[in-house]
Enzyme design. Structure first.
Site, PDB file in Angstrom:
ATOM      1  N   VAL A 207       0.893  -1.074   0.000  1.00  0.00           N
ATOM      2  CA  VAL A 207      -0.011  -0.059  -0.010  1.00  0.00           C
ATOM      3  C   VAL A 207       1.030   1.388  -0.218  1.00  0.00           C
ATOM      4  O   VAL A 207       0.388   2.319  -0.765  1.00  0.00           O
ATOM      5  CB  VAL A 207      -1.074   0.118   1.157  1.00  0.00           C
ATOM      6  CG1 VAL A 207      -1.828   1.309   1.004  1.00  0.00           C
ATOM      7  CG2 VAL A 207      -1.973  -1.240   1.095  1.00  0.00           C
ATOM      8  N   CYS A 208       1.838   1.242   0.819  1.00  0.00           N
ATOM      9  CA  CYS A 208       2.814   2.416   0.933  1.00  0.00           C
ATOM     10  C   CYS A 208       3.305   3.074  -0.337  1.00  0.00           C
ATOM     11  O   CYS A 208       3.058   4.241  -0.483  1.00  0.00           O
ATOM     12  CB  CYS A 208       4.122   2.087   1.721  1.00  0.00           C
ATOM     13  SG  CYS A 208       3.572   1.499   3.466  1.00  0.00           S
ATOM     14  N   PRO A 209       3.804   2.557  -1.448  1.00  0.00           N
ATOM     15  CA  PRO A 209       4.187   3.094  -2.747  1.00  0.00           C
ATOM     16  C   PRO A 209       3.141   3.790  -3.369  1.00  0.00           C
ATOM     17  O   PRO A 209       3.402   4.921  -3.996  1.00  0.00           O
ATOM     18  CB  PRO A 209       4.900   1.898  -3.413  1.00  0.00           C
ATOM     19  CG  PRO A 209       4.254   0.570  -3.020  1.00  0.00           C
ATOM     20  CD  PRO A 209       4.044   0.949  -1.567  1.00  0.00           C
TER      21      PRO A 209
END
Length: 319
Positions: A170-172
């Site tokens: 999810v982070c990128p």
């Protein structure tokens, strides 16, 4: 025949003397042992009750209820307490229906983690108060740079956001989304800073990984390394797993936190909403006699913050 061992009174001999005394002594020992165990149990329950009272559970604590009593009171076995005053350790124990031993209560009281959480819960909320300052190493434009939050005071807004870990999933999507919209924040005189508990070397490796391979590529803003987890802890977003929750903080030019949101690990944030809130904060600070209603966007009508002045807004919206 030795006197005291047998006594003949007719046909059959009967045991007398020492064997009977041994039986009596064993019975006495069992009775004393039972009393000792009962005393230990009562002392333990008393210690637990006193400890839970010190933790702030008060009369909402229920200790060692019988099955019938628990059914009548609709409470689980163990310790049931006020969720607003109990530590997370004790809340988890209660929700799991576990019996909390006195030693566990004592450990909870003395645990640095519980003391830290208690201190954080007792602290002032971040919104409306100065943001915790920090100085750390960041990665920007493939270089290691020093970053200090207070250096932006008097110059820029800061959108500070935390994410769990590099090289995740999810982070990128969040990090690149903020980077792709960076110019819109820049136009409002706002700097963006991303923070995670990864090292500066991990940040650099992720930035050098193409987006098509789950990397970040080049970013328009710095990624801060919080390897000691001090920044995440200061902002109250450090999870039990040792990574940062998805916290987002909008800090004004005076260093005051004006807005914050915290998402759990599994779902990302909305860049449009972060930008909208920045626009609203900027507007009300430039127009202190006005406030922004729900969903306000630039160009929408605002309202006056008083009973008479607000009627103009309501008359237009609900006519």
């Amino acid at each position: 025949m030795e006197e005291g061992l047998f006594s003949v009174s007719g046909a059959a001999p009967q045991m007398m003397g020492p064997p009977r005394r041994k039986q009596q002594r064993w019975g006495e020992l069992l009775r004393l042992g039972g009393m000792f165990l009962m005393g230990v149990m009562m002392a333990s329950l008393g210690f637990l009750a006193a400890s839970t009272h010190q933790l702030g559970f008060g009369q909402s604590a229920v200790i060692g209820r019988s099955a019938a009593a628990r059914q009548a009171a609709r409470m689980p076995m163990g310790v049931v307490m006020n969720p607003n005053s109990a530590s997370s350790f004790m809340r988890h124990a209660a929700s799991a229906g576990a019996v909390v031993a006195p030693s566990a209560v004592k450990s909870a009281i003395s645990s640095p983690k519980i003391q830290r959480n208690t201190a954080m819960n007792a602290a002032l909320p971040l919104v409306g108060n100065p943001a915790p300052d920090f100085k750390a190493t960041a990665v920007f434009d493939q270089e290691f740079v020093d970053t200090q939050l207070s250096s932006y005071i008097g110059k820029k807004y800061v959108l500070l956001f935390f994410y769990p870990l590099d090289f995740t999933f999810v982070c990128p999507t969040e990090i690149t989304a903020f980077s792709d919209r960076y110019d819109e924040f820049k136009d409002l005189n706002c700097e963006i800073l991303g923070v995670s508990v990864d090292s500066k070397y991990t940040h650099l490796a992720w930035l050098q990984t193409p987006r098509a391979e789950g990397g970040l590529g080049d970013l328009a803003y710095p990624l801060v390394s919080d390897l000691k987890r001090e920044i995440a802890e200061a902002f109250g977003v450090l999870s039990d797993e040792g990574v940062a929750l998805r916290g987002l903080f909008l800090i004004d030019k005076e260093g005051i936190v004006q807005h914050s949101t915290v998402n759990n690990l599994a779902f990302g944030r909305n860049v449009d909403e972060a930008l909208r809130v920045l626009q609203a904060v900027s507007y009300v600070q430039e127009n202190p006699d006005e406030v922004c209603p729900a969903g306000w966007k630039p160009g929408d009508i605002t309202m006056k913050e008083d009973p008479e002045g607000s009627k103009e807004y309501f008359s237009k919206v609900f006519e």
